[in-house]
Design an enzyme around this catalytic site. Structure first.
Site, PDB file in Angstrom:
ATOM      1  CE1 TYR A   1     -13.394  -5.411 -24.043  1.00 53.90           C
ATOM      2  CE2 TYR A   1     -14.963  -5.050 -22.259  1.00 53.90           C
ATOM      3  CZ  TYR A   1     -14.672  -5.528 -23.519  1.00 53.90           C
ATOM      4  OH  TYR A   1     -15.658  -6.125 -24.273  1.00 53.90           O
ATOM      5  CG  PHE A  13     -16.766 -11.371 -18.905  1.00 52.55           C
ATOM      6  CD1 PHE A  13     -16.533 -11.887 -17.643  1.00 52.55           C
ATOM      7  CD2 PHE A  13     -16.567 -10.009 -19.119  1.00 52.55           C
ATOM      8  CE1 PHE A  13     -16.121 -11.059 -16.603  1.00 52.55           C
ATOM      9  CE2 PHE A  13     -16.160  -9.173 -18.099  1.00 52.55           C
ATOM     10  CZ  PHE A  13     -15.940  -9.701 -16.829  1.00 52.55           C
ATOM     11  CG  ASP A  14     -18.110  -8.207 -22.993  1.00 57.04           C
ATOM     12  OD1 ASP A  14     -17.366  -9.200 -22.941  1.00 57.04           O
ATOM     13  OD2 ASP A  14     -17.704  -7.058 -23.248  1.00 57.04           O
ATOM     14  CB  THR A  15     -23.967 -11.191 -22.847  1.00 56.01           C
ATOM     15  OG1 THR A  15     -23.558 -10.829 -24.173  1.00 56.01           O
ATOM     16  CG2 THR A  15     -25.475 -11.327 -22.803  1.00 56.01           C
TER      17      THR A  15
END
Length: 422
Positions: free
Chosen positions: A109, A201-203
């Site tokens: 993404y 979310f990424d972390t």
């Protein structure tokens, strides 16, 4: 674990790639102005400068403007472009909805503003396509990265990543750069454990991947800040801190099946007979051992003056053995939660019995051969005996904690089900 149902509507491209190697997701919310420029530029790059078949998926996060209409026009205009519509906001929700069902070998993404130079896309995904790495992230904090942004965002970004290193023992350099990719088979196993559906979310994804022993590849990027960013810094910071606390508790209590994940997709040992992580375990075991030995010797000196050598040795060894087992359980072997704690202590005491036999036997032999031995000689003999006992203890504790993923089955369900924000 199951969130309130979120409707997902899919519009296929006019001529879809049957099996793309790469699926690039563009998560958007009210981006009717920038979406066309972004997708056309990315599509041109993938068509003319990218060596693998690729698809662009526009993930619309419940936009209230004409973003969806623009996206549908793009799918009609360009090959290998599709759009997914979600009825709920959240970048993490959008990525989950696409990544879990993608048929591509690698999913990625990037932000709609294309702050990251597209020349970094191939270095990002190449290690994943080859199988060398499991996840890949762009980093703005590498010494070789070239970044243009204001001091406020620079300070916030660096402070956040330092906080992750201090609180969650993260080793990756940049958690929030909007430029990431992962192998799809890894995504399908990892995503069910990720609770957050927004900016954390990424972390959460990266911390869980790292704890599961996956290889994370980092790519220094050229990055220009978007002055029209829609991110609410204060609200995002508040949610990130809450996410750090939640994830930290889950890791500390053993509420996540990381060992099962590690066995399913983690990296295998490089050398047969040397288990993965053994070197790190030896280092942590040595640290605990040094502290335990110092505590043991201090207790022995204090107790020996009025109890005598053998009773002092027994009590000092017993007290430090309990503390040593607890410390090695959590610090050395990464076992969290209360399940099995009593059993582990009992097994630790059995190993303690071996150490007691070694140290008591050495004292008995010393006093038999040298009845007038000084306390300094006693300490020297005990240190030598403890070295042998320590080696025995490490081998024994590796067996005791051979399944560091042990945790109550309900713990994982509670973690995923309580307050799920997906």
């Amino acid at each position: 674990m199951t969130e309130t149902a979120t409707a997902v509507h899919l519009a296929e491209p006019t001529e879809a790639v049957i099996t793309p190697v790469l699926d690039v997701v563009i998560p958007v919310y009210n981006e009717e102005t920038d979406l066309g420029v972004c997708v056309r530029r990315l599509h041109e790059y993938l068509r003319d400068g990218f060596p693998f078949p690729a698809r662009i998926t526009i993930a619309d996060n419940a936009s209230t403007d004409d973003t969806m209409q623009v996206a549908r026009l793009l799918t009609d205009e360009l090959d290998d472009v599709r759009v997914v519509h979600l009825d709920a906001k959240g970048r993490g929700r959008a990525l989950r909805a696409v990544w879990e069902h993608s048929d591509a070998q690698v999913v990625a993404y990037m932000d709609v503003d294309l702050s990251t130079d597209l020349n970094a896309l191939l270095p990002l995904v190449a290690p994943l396509i080859s199988g060398h790495s499991d996840l890949a992230i762009g980093t703005r904090l590498s010494a070789s990265s070239r970044v243009v942004r204001g001091p406020k965002r620079e300070i916030i970004s660096r402070c956040y990543n330092l906080l992750l290193k201090a609180s969650l023992q993260a080793h990756f350099s940049d958690a929030q750069c909007g430029f990431k990719a992962m192998r799809t088979e890894v995504a399908r196993r990892l995503l069910p454990l990720v609770r957050d559906g927004e900016w954390f979310f990424d972390t959460e994804l990266l911390v869980l991947a790292e704890r599961a022993g996956l290889r994370i590849h980092e790519v220094p990027v050229d990055w220009i800040d978007d002055p029209d960013s829609r991110v609410d810094i204060v609200d995002t910071a508040r949610k990130d801190l809450r996410g750090i606390g939640r994830l930290g508790r889950a890791l500390a209590t053993g509420a996540l099946p990381l060992e099962e994940l590690r066995q399913a997709i983690g990296r295998e040992p490089l050398v047969a007979g040397v288990p993965l992580g053994m070197v790190g375990q030896l280092v942590r075991f040595a640290i605990v051992g040094v502290l335990s030995t110092l505590a043991y010797l201090l207790l022995y000196v204090v107790l020996q003056s009025f109890l005598g050598a053998q009773p002092a040795n027994f009590l000092a060894l017993l007290i430090t053995a309990v503390g040593n087992t607890a410390a090695n359980r959590a610090f050395t072997f990464g076992v969290r939660g209360s399940r099995g704690a009593v059993s582990h202590q009992f097994q630790g005491l059995v190993i303690f019995g071996i150490g007691l036999a070694l140290t008591s036997g050495s004292l008995f032999t010393l006093h038999r051969w040298a009845p007038g031995a000084t306390v300094h000689l006693e300490l020297f003999v005990l240190v030598m005996a403890n070295l042998i006992a320590t080696l025995t203890r490490f081998v024994g504790l590796r067996w005791v904690f051979r399944n560091p993923g042990d945790r109550p089955a309900m713990a994982t369900k509670d973690y995923l089900g309580e307050g799920d924000h997906r």
